[in-house]
Design an enzyme around this catalytic site. Structure first.
Site, PDB file in Angstrom:
ATOM      1  N   CYS A 183       0.717  -1.088   0.013  1.00 47.49           N
ATOM      2  CA  CYS A 183      -0.243   0.316   0.051  1.00 47.49           C
ATOM      3  C   CYS A 183       0.537   1.007  -0.095  1.00 47.49           C
ATOM      4  CB  CYS A 183      -1.166   0.110   1.088  1.00 47.49           C
ATOM      5  SG  CYS A 183      -1.756  -1.328   1.052  1.00 47.49           S
ATOM      6  N   LYS A 238      13.441 -15.194  -9.935  1.00 48.45           N
ATOM      7  CA  LYS A 238      13.157 -13.962 -10.673  1.00 48.45           C
ATOM      8  C   LYS A 238      11.750 -14.574 -11.909  1.00 48.45           C
ATOM      9  CE  LYS A 238      13.688 -10.953  -9.685  1.00 48.45           C
ATOM     10  NZ  LYS A 238      14.492 -11.366  -7.627  1.00 48.45           N
ATOM     11  N   TRP A 275      -2.591  -2.900  -1.730  1.00 52.77           N
ATOM     12  CA  TRP A 275      -2.225  -3.989  -1.564  1.00 52.77           C
ATOM     13  C   TRP A 275      -2.708  -4.907  -0.130  1.00 52.77           C
ATOM     14  CZ3 TRP A 275      -0.019  -7.440   1.245  1.00 52.77           C
ATOM     15  CH2 TRP A 275       0.554  -8.807   0.839  1.00 52.77           C
ATOM     16  N   HIS A 280      17.871 -36.577  -5.322  1.00 50.33           N
ATOM     17  CA  HIS A 280      16.530 -37.329  -3.984  1.00 50.33           C
ATOM     18  C   HIS A 280      15.360 -36.348  -4.304  1.00 50.33           C
ATOM     19  CE1 HIS A 280      20.648 -38.494  -2.592  1.00 50.33           C
ATOM     20  NE2 HIS A 280      21.291 -37.403  -2.825  1.00 50.33           N
ATOM     21  N   GLU A 339      18.218 -17.554  -6.925  1.00 46.60           N
ATOM     22  CA  GLU A 339      17.424 -16.438  -7.582  1.00 46.60           C
ATOM     23  C   GLU A 339      17.283 -15.855  -8.805  1.00 46.60           C
ATOM     24  OE1 GLU A 339      16.816 -13.315  -6.050  1.00 46.60           O
ATOM     25  OE2 GLU A 339      16.832 -12.114  -7.405  1.00 46.60           O
ATOM     26  N   ASN A 393      -1.902   2.171   5.053  1.00 47.37           N
ATOM     27  CA  ASN A 393      -0.425   0.895   4.838  1.00 47.37           C
ATOM     28  C   ASN A 393       0.160   0.824   6.091  1.00 47.37           C
ATOM     29  OD1 ASN A 393       1.161   0.169   4.279  1.00 47.37           O
ATOM     30  ND2 ASN A 393       2.684   1.676   4.131  1.00 47.37           N
ATOM     31  N   GLY A 394      -0.595  -0.562   6.774  1.00 47.41           N
ATOM     32  CA  GLY A 394      -0.256  -1.500   7.504  1.00 47.41           C
ATOM     33  C   GLY A 394      -1.225  -2.197   8.134  1.00 47.41           C
ATOM     34  N   LYS A 404       6.433  -4.036  -3.668  1.00 46.94           N
ATOM     35  CA  LYS A 404       8.226  -4.769  -3.002  1.00 46.94           C
ATOM     36  C   LYS A 404       7.793  -4.339  -1.644  1.00 46.94           C
ATOM     37  CE  LYS A 404      12.040  -2.420  -5.319  1.00 46.94           C
ATOM     38  NZ  LYS A 404      12.345  -4.374  -6.130  1.00 46.94           N
ATOM     39  N   ARG A 440       3.806  -0.353  -5.244  1.00 42.69           N
ATOM     40  CA  ARG A 440       3.554  -0.809  -3.472  1.00 42.69           C
ATOM     41  C   ARG A 440       2.730  -1.875  -3.293  1.00 42.69           C
ATOM     42  NH1 ARG A 440       6.657   1.915   0.460  1.00 42.69           N
ATOM     43  NH2 ARG A 440       5.394   1.109   1.882  1.00 42.69           N
ATOM     44  N   GLU A 482       8.042 -14.915  -9.781  1.00 43.58           N
ATOM     45  CA  GLU A 482       7.622 -13.921 -10.113  1.00 43.58           C
ATOM     46  C   GLU A 482       6.931 -13.266 -10.758  1.00 43.58           C
ATOM     47  OE1 GLU A 482       9.534 -11.458  -7.184  1.00 43.58           O
ATOM     48  OE2 GLU A 482      11.103 -11.718  -7.449  1.00 43.58           O
TER      49      GLU A 482
HETATM   50  C1  G6P Z   1       9.514  -8.493  -1.248  1.00 42.22           C
HETATM   51  C2  G6P Z   1      10.119  -8.116  -2.942  1.00 42.22           C
HETATM   52  C3  G6P Z   1      11.213  -9.456  -3.154  1.00 42.22           C
HETATM   53  C4  G6P Z   1      12.158  -8.389  -1.817  1.00 42.22           C
HETATM   54  C5  G6P Z   1      11.100  -9.182  -0.229  1.00 42.22           C
HETATM   55  C6  G6P Z   1      12.031  -9.071   0.194  1.00 42.22           C
HETATM   56  O1  G6P Z   1       8.970  -9.888  -1.882  1.00 42.22           O
HETATM   57  O2  G6P Z   1       8.392  -7.911  -4.387  1.00 42.22           O
HETATM   58  O3  G6P Z   1      11.453  -8.601  -4.437  1.00 42.22           O
HETATM   59  O4  G6P Z   1      12.922  -9.286  -2.043  1.00 42.22           O
HETATM   60  O5  G6P Z   1       9.887  -8.814  -0.929  1.00 42.22           O
HETATM   61  O6  G6P Z   1      12.386  -7.181   0.396  1.00 42.22           O
HETATM   62  P1  G6P Z   1      13.514  -6.771   0.905  1.00 42.22           P
HETATM   63  O7  G6P Z   1      12.513  -4.625   0.724  1.00 42.22           O
HETATM   64  O8  G6P Z   1      13.577  -6.771   2.953  1.00 42.22           O
HETATM   65  O9  G6P Z   1      14.480  -6.938   0.946  1.00 42.22           O
END
Ligand code: G6P
Length: 608
Positions: free
Chosen positions: A2, A485, A74, A504, A481, A100-101, A603, A27, A488
């Site tokens: 948010c 990527k 969100w 395994h 990673e 937001n929260g 984010k 956000r 997501e």
């Molecule tokens: C969310 C974002 C990711 C990020 C994760 C941790 O899931 O979409 O891209 O890696 O949060 O966020 P941070 O700000 O703690 O790195």
């Protein structure tokens, strides 16, 4: 999660609010809304879905007024419907709130409010705030908000307006980000700094418990005790261009290409002329650093993968045992921590709720906790004993790219620092590692030059349903990673595994329809990785290998080879990640996905 925005000044508020929400859409983008104080009270406009729905509604029925608040959502409490979209109003419609929260005690508050005659129309936690302010309002909005927030448990950044006080916005925060931009005769409230940069670079950072009252006379901030206080004021150095796409189709693509700069800036000034690695942010003497006998890393998502790289580097170079934990597990597992444990929290946003809670837990147990973050003034910077900043600039794409490689750059510096203080590495070895590390920006440039080949490879995998990512050593973190990527942003199922562990279980998944991406750069286990490639090929898998320039042999074992420049194994994580970012990017883009705003994600995750 948010984003909130508020505007007070001479301009038409809707323009500023919609512009601000556009910068905050990363956000959350389930719904959006604004409330503007006009001649006839508060005009409230809300729409589900992306911001352009709201913008269309605004142009169909323009709203005039120079004071207003806005929100991009969100969803946490309640579905993404119009009724649940912010701003939320009280019973009379005179008060509007964006938030937001999470208000954890909202069910108790709803019950209490309903019992005293309030009619709540949404399923959200936020609406209770509007009604609480209504119940405490006696002609002074700031005073009513101050009383209302005392009743809230949980996290909030809120902005509140009242039709009876058309020249006032009241904002408050607790555990959610909120900044106030001081322009010339105008004030902008926002969840994040890029919103402010069109208007000002002078920013007030609110503390937990603060209530700020914005009027034409300026901003008055009161702390949790009710006393007026002078908040921290920062001057933002970022260029606005850093928060815009600058000709790239998406923020993510722009941010992938910004990695050489992000890494260069993060490494800048870390090697002293005397050969000593500089990490003054630790505020520890060489002897204190040498006495660290254990490192505990906490992080989420992509930052967790950076933590796995950190484990490899610190253990390898400094010979100090390292544990890496997902923050949400760490905080509830009663971890064993003492004063000789160095806790490092990695978080690009600096506001991930679980990572913040992990830091609190660690410090409560007597450990020093340091943060690696990209956001100046973010929550974690206030809760840690020290901060090492990555200098990646604002990252708007929801999928982390440049912040990840900048985190690895910062971690590399930290690992070398601990190794040097402990005398675990010869100075000549440190110098030769540093030589390679300082060339990383150029190494990454070289990988980016092969972006077209990677796109061509991606074209052959756009219909994929499921995939496997394998690696060994530092390559496991890279594979994790790469898989994250891909899943997501393209919604292709992607599973990452240590290559040796694949037999395994995951090998059962392999068919000719499940491509396998293998991190096969040169290193101690290269031969073993090649054997693993043969095992999956024998079962019909098509293989995409990330390999080292000059390795022609690998072509015999893989359908596609994405080459990266030769580096030592320890320095390979950054270059090996770049092709996987681009592979995921192009597969997602070719599948027509919104790479900057993938479904269901945000984010920064300010909820547990
Ligand atoms: C969310 C974002 C990711 C990020 C994760 C941790 O899931 O979409 O891209 O890696 O949060 O966020 P941070 O700000 O703690 O790195």
């Amino acid at each position: 999660m948010c984003g909130i925005v508020g505007y007070h000044g001479p301009r038409q508020a809707t323009d500023v609010l919609l512009g601000g929400l556009a910068r905050l859409e990363y956000r959350g983008y389930d719904s959006a809304g604004i409330a503007v104080i006009g001649d006839y009270g508060i005009a409230l406009l809300r729409r589900t879905g992306k911001l352009h729905h709201l913008a269309e509604a605004v142009s169909a029925s323009p709203v005039t007024g120079t004071v207003g608040i806005g929100h991009t959502r969100w969803a946490t409490h309640g579905r993404p419907t119009e009724e649940n979209a912010h701003p939320h109003a009280d019973c009379t419609g005179a008060i509007a709130v964006v938030h937001n929260g999470i208000i954890e005690n909202y069910l108790d508050l709803r019950e209490e409010l309903a019992a005293t005659g309030h009619v709540l129309r949404s399923e959200t936690d936020t609406e209770t705030v509007a009604h609480l302010v209504e119940s405490y309002y006696e002609g002074d909005l700031a005073a009513a908000v101050a009383r209302a927030v005392k009743r809230l448990h949980g996290s909030y950044a809120i902005a509140v307006v009242h039709a009876g006080e058309p020249g006032t916005i009241v904002a408050a925060r607790q555990d959610s980000p909120l900044v106030i931009g001081l322009g010339k005769g105008e004030t902008i409230i926002a969840s994040d700094i890029p919103v402010l940069l069109d208007y000002t670079r002078e920013v007030l950072v609110l503390e937990d418990g603060d209530v700020a009252c914005v009027t034409a006379a300026g901003v008055v901030v009161r702390g949790a005790d009710g006393a007026v206080r002078e908040p921290e004021r920062i001057h933002v150095e970022w260029d606005l261009a850093a928060a815009e796409k600058c000709g790239y189709e998406t923020f993510m693509l722009k941010e992938i290409h910004e990695q050489p700069t992000a890494i260069r800036e993060t490494l800048r000034g870390r090697m002293g002329a005397d050969g000593i690695i500089q990490v003054s942010e630790l505020a520890m003497s060489e002897a204190q650093i040498a006495a660290i006998d254990r490192v505990l890393i906490i992080a989420c998502g992509t930052s967790y993968h950076a933590g796995i790289v950190a484990k490899t580097l610190i253990e390898q170079w400094a010979r100090v045992p390292v544990e890496v934990d997902v923050s949400s597990e760490f905080r509830y597992r009663d971890p064993i921590i003492d004063a000789a444990t160095l806790v490092v929290a990695i978080t690009q946003s600096g506001e991930t709720a679980d990572t913040l809670a992990g830091v609190r837990e660690a410090r409560k147990n007597g450990a020093k906790a340091f943060a690696i973050t990209n956001v100046v003034g973010s929550r974690i910077t206030r809760e840690s004993d020290g901060v090492i900043y990555t200098h990646a600039g604002p990252e708007i794409g929801v999928a982390a790219t440049k912040t990840f490689t900048a985190q690895i750059a910062a971690i590399t510096v930290l690992a070398l620092k601990i190794a040097q203080a402990r005398g675990a590495l010869e100075q000549t070895r440190i110098a030769s590692i540093w030589d390679e590390v300082s060339r990383l920006p150029e190494t990454v440039e070289a990988v980016l030059c092969s972006a077209d080949d990677i796109e061509a490879c991606a074209r052959e995998y756009t219909d994929v349903v499921s995939s496997l990512f394998l690696g060994r050593g530092i390559g496991v973190a890279v594979a994790m990673e790469g898989a994250l990527k891909l899943k997501e942003i393209s919604y292709v199922h992607a599973e990452a595994y240590p290559a040796g562990e694949m037999k395994h279980g995951p090998i059962a998944l392999i068919t000719d329809e499940v491509p396998v991406v293998v991190v096969a750069t040169q290193g101690r286990t290269y031969e073993k990785v090649v054997s693993n490639i043969q095992e999956v090929r024998a079962r019909g898998a098509r293989v995409i290998a990330v390999a080292t320039h000059g390795d022609d042999e690998i072509r015999k074992h893989a359908e596609h080879v994405l080459y990266v420049p030769r580096t030592s194994e320890e320095v390979s994580a950054i270059p090996a990640t770049i092709p996987l970012q681009l592979l995921a990017y192009h597969i997602a883009a070719l599948r027509g996905c919104n790479v900057d705003q993938p479904r269901n994600l945000a984010k920064s995750v300010t909820v547990e």
